[in-house]
Design a protein around this motif. Structure first.
Motif, PDB file in Angstrom:
ATOM      1  N   PRO A 151       0.831  -1.218   0.000  1.00  0.00           N
ATOM      2  CA  PRO A 151       0.000   0.000   0.000  1.00  0.00           C
ATOM      3  C   PRO A 151       0.868   1.272   0.000  1.00  0.00           C
ATOM      4  CG  PRO A 151      -0.749  -1.554   1.674  1.00  0.00           C
ATOM      5  CD  PRO A 151       0.540  -2.097   1.140  1.00  0.00           C
ATOM      6  N   LEU A 152       0.366   2.283  -0.716  1.00  0.00           N
ATOM      7  CA  LEU A 152       1.105   3.544  -0.867  1.00  0.00           C
ATOM      8  C   LEU A 152       1.444   4.189   0.477  1.00  0.00           C
ATOM      9  CD1 LEU A 152       1.800   4.651  -3.647  1.00  0.00           C
ATOM     10  CD2 LEU A 152      -0.158   6.206  -3.462  1.00  0.00           C
ATOM     11  N   ASP A 153       0.564   4.004   1.471  1.00  0.00           N
ATOM     12  CA  ASP A 153       0.826   4.685   2.753  1.00  0.00           C
ATOM     13  C   ASP A 153       1.998   4.065   3.529  1.00  0.00           C
ATOM     14  OD1 ASP A 153      -0.308   2.422   3.825  1.00  0.00           O
ATOM     15  OD2 ASP A 153      -2.049   3.450   4.711  1.00  0.00           O
ATOM     16  N   THR A 154       2.510   2.933   3.034  1.00  0.00           N
ATOM     17  CA  THR A 154       3.748   2.389   3.604  1.00  0.00           C
ATOM     18  C   THR A 154       4.834   3.471   3.556  1.00  0.00           C
ATOM     19  OG1 THR A 154       3.147   0.256   2.653  1.00  0.00           O
ATOM     20  CG2 THR A 154       5.437   0.490   3.374  1.00  0.00           C
ATOM     21  N   TRP A 155       4.804   4.268   2.492  1.00  0.00           N
ATOM     22  CA  TRP A 155       5.824   5.311   2.326  1.00  0.00           C
ATOM     23  C   TRP A 155       5.284   6.705   2.672  1.00  0.00           C
ATOM     24  CZ3 TRP A 155       4.762   2.163  -2.189  1.00  0.00           C
ATOM     25  CH2 TRP A 155       5.616   1.077  -2.319  1.00  0.00           C
ATOM     26  N   THR A 156       4.008   6.983   2.266  1.00  0.00           N
ATOM     27  CA  THR A 156       3.511   8.358   2.437  1.00  0.00           C
ATOM     28  C   THR A 156       3.337   8.724   3.911  1.00  0.00           C
ATOM     29  OG1 THR A 156       1.235   7.601   2.122  1.00  0.00           O
ATOM     30  CG2 THR A 156       2.370   8.479   0.188  1.00  0.00           C
ATOM     31  N   LYS A 157       2.982   7.743   4.732  1.00  0.00           N
ATOM     32  CA  LYS A 157       2.796   8.033   6.164  1.00  0.00           C
ATOM     33  C   LYS A 157       4.094   8.535   6.808  1.00  0.00           C
ATOM     34  CE  LYS A 157      -0.845   5.431   8.343  1.00  0.00           C
ATOM     35  NZ  LYS A 157      -1.075   4.072   8.837  1.00  0.00           N
ATOM     36  N   PRO A 158       5.177   7.738   6.756  1.00  0.00           N
ATOM     37  CA  PRO A 158       6.417   8.240   7.383  1.00  0.00           C
ATOM     38  C   PRO A 158       6.961   9.494   6.700  1.00  0.00           C
ATOM     39  CG  PRO A 158       6.811   6.136   6.259  1.00  0.00           C
ATOM     40  CD  PRO A 158       5.330   6.363   6.258  1.00  0.00           C
ATOM     41  N   LEU A 159       6.773   9.626   5.377  1.00  0.00           N
ATOM     42  CA  LEU A 159       7.255  10.834   4.697  1.00  0.00           C
ATOM     43  C   LEU A 159       6.504  12.066   5.184  1.00  0.00           C
ATOM     44  CD1 LEU A 159       7.691   9.904   0.910  1.00  0.00           C
ATOM     45  CD2 LEU A 159       9.490  10.663   2.491  1.00  0.00           C
ATOM     46  N   GLY A 160       5.205  11.928   5.352  1.00  0.00           N
ATOM     47  CA  GLY A 160       4.371  13.063   5.753  1.00  0.00           C
ATOM     48  C   GLY A 160       4.643  13.526   7.178  1.00  0.00           C
ATOM     49  N   LYS A 161       5.291  12.676   7.953  1.00  0.00           N
ATOM     50  CA  LYS A 161       5.517  13.005   9.370  1.00  0.00           C
ATOM     51  C   LYS A 161       6.854  13.676   9.635  1.00  0.00           C
ATOM     52  CE  LYS A 161       2.952   9.288  11.535  1.00  0.00           C
ATOM     53  NZ  LYS A 161       3.273   7.906  11.826  1.00  0.00           N
ATOM     54  N   THR A 162       7.814  13.504   8.723  1.00  0.00           N
ATOM     55  CA  THR A 162       9.159  13.986   9.049  1.00  0.00           C
ATOM     56  C   THR A 162       9.336  15.461   8.668  1.00  0.00           C
ATOM     57  OG1 THR A 162      11.521  13.651   8.742  1.00  0.00           O
ATOM     58  CG2 THR A 162      10.119  13.077   6.867  1.00  0.00           C
ATOM     59  N   ARG A 163      10.058  16.184   9.545  1.00  0.00           N
ATOM     60  CA  ARG A 163      10.335  17.602   9.302  1.00  0.00           C
ATOM     61  C   ARG A 163      11.563  17.775   8.406  1.00  0.00           C
ATOM     62  NH1 ARG A 163       9.467  22.539   9.850  1.00  0.00           N
ATOM     63  NH2 ARG A 163      11.348  22.996  11.031  1.00  0.00           N
ATOM     64  N   ARG A 164      12.200  16.661   8.065  1.00  0.00           N
ATOM     65  CA  ARG A 164      13.413  16.778   7.254  1.00  0.00           C
ATOM     66  C   ARG A 164      13.075  17.259   5.841  1.00  0.00           C
ATOM     67  NH1 ARG A 164      16.113  11.144   7.793  1.00  0.00           N
ATOM     68  NH2 ARG A 164      13.924  10.560   7.960  1.00  0.00           N
ATOM     69  N   PHE A 165      14.126  17.692   5.114  1.00  0.00           N
ATOM     70  CA  PHE A 165      13.916  18.066   3.717  1.00  0.00           C
ATOM     71  C   PHE A 165      13.392  16.849   2.963  1.00  0.00           C
ATOM     72  CE2 PHE A 165      17.780  20.835   4.651  1.00  0.00           C
ATOM     73  CZ  PHE A 165      17.016  21.978   4.884  1.00  0.00           C
TER      74      PHE A 165
END
Ligand SMILES: [Zn+2]
Length: 287
Positions: A151-165
């Motif tokens: 599922p796409l949220d495997t990646w979008t969830k952690p990406l959406g949470k990080t303040r990093r660039f």
């Protein structure tokens, strides 16, 4: 350095030549290319001689051979300059930089060649990852890569949470594995966002687009055999890949953007180069 599309191209070549084949002989000791696993197992000769290869799998830049009736795999990591060549077998001694040869019952052999020796070969037990897939122990900390069917949220969830660039987060193998510098820059160009955007500040649709574009750009690269900048990357038959012709930003510093004509910029972001079009991908205000 081979990135995911190059590793996938090589994986396909290895699969074509090795799947269903018996390894009749292992030549070469491999030197420091051969690494111990957590159980201290190291010897390729013991574990691979007479083994039947039942599959060749990959996550990110890790590839592994599945062996019949065995819960051990052979992990192949190409590092900076490793490659695998499959040729008709011969009695010639191992060439310079050729560290291990697997002779097959097909009359061919697979050679592991690595001039700089940052790659590795490891006999590794298979363990279940959180999705239930069996993967080598040494690769269990890697997140799924964009070519995996999860599922796409495997990646979008952690990406959406990080303040990093966003550029830095895309290179984090614990968030999404297998995206290196070339394809991260190309994906961000296609979405039209700058790598210096904070991942958590992006709308969720944008984060989704970044993941989808990362997948698209890698699928396209695999179709043409990956990107060869020099002779260090060739496929198992010794041929280069042609994706360099399709690059829009990577390696094009100072050249005009193919969309708008502005000159492509190269900047350093947390120690990695970031190529972008200053007009199609304006830097965020805060940076
Ligand atoms: Zn542009």
């Amino acid at each position: 350095m081979p990135e995911l599309p190059e590793v996938e191209t090589i994986r396909r070549g290895i699969e074509r030549h090795l799947k269903g084949r018996t390894i009749t002989r292992v030549e070469g000791e491999g030197g420091r290319l051969v690494r111990k696993n957590a159980q201290g197992m190291i010897d390729l000769h013991t574990h691979l001689t007479d083994a039947v290869v039942t599959g060749v799998e990959r996550r990110g830049k890790f590839m592994w051979l599945l062996l019949e009736d065995s819960d051990l795999s052979l992990v192949i990591h190409l590092g900076m300059s490793g490659h695998v060549r499959v040729v008709d077998t011969s009695a010639e001694p191992l060439a310079r930089h050729e560290h291990v040869r697997l002779a097959l019952d097909s009359g061919k052999h697979a050679s592991f060649i690595d001039p700089r020796m940052f790659g590795h070969l490891t006999i590794s037990p298979l363990v279940e990852d959180p999705s239930g897939r069996l993967i080598p122990e040494g690769a269990v900390a890697l997140a799924p890569d964009p070519l995996e069917d999860v599922p796409l949220d495997t990646w979008t969830k952690p990406l959406g949470k990080t303040r990093r660039f966003i550029k830095t987060a895309l290179l984090d193998q614990a968030i999404v594995s297998g995206i290196g510098n070339i394809y991260a820059d190309e994906a961000l160009f296609r979405v039209g966002i700058n790598g210096l955007e904070r991942a958590s500040s992006l709308p969720s649709e944008t984060v989704t687009r970044v993941v989808e574009m990362s997948r698209d750009v890698m699928v396209e690269a695999v179709e043409v055999g990956g990107t060869s900048f020099d002779s260090l990357y060739l496929n198992t038959d010794g041929d280069p890949g042609y994706f360099a012709r399709s690059l829009h930003v990577y390696g094009r510093e100072g050249e005009p953007c193919l969309v708008c004509g502005a000159l492509i910029v190269r900047e350093n972001v947390n120690g990695r180069s970031h190529h972008y079009c200053p007009s199609c991908q304006p830097p965020p205000e805060e940076s």
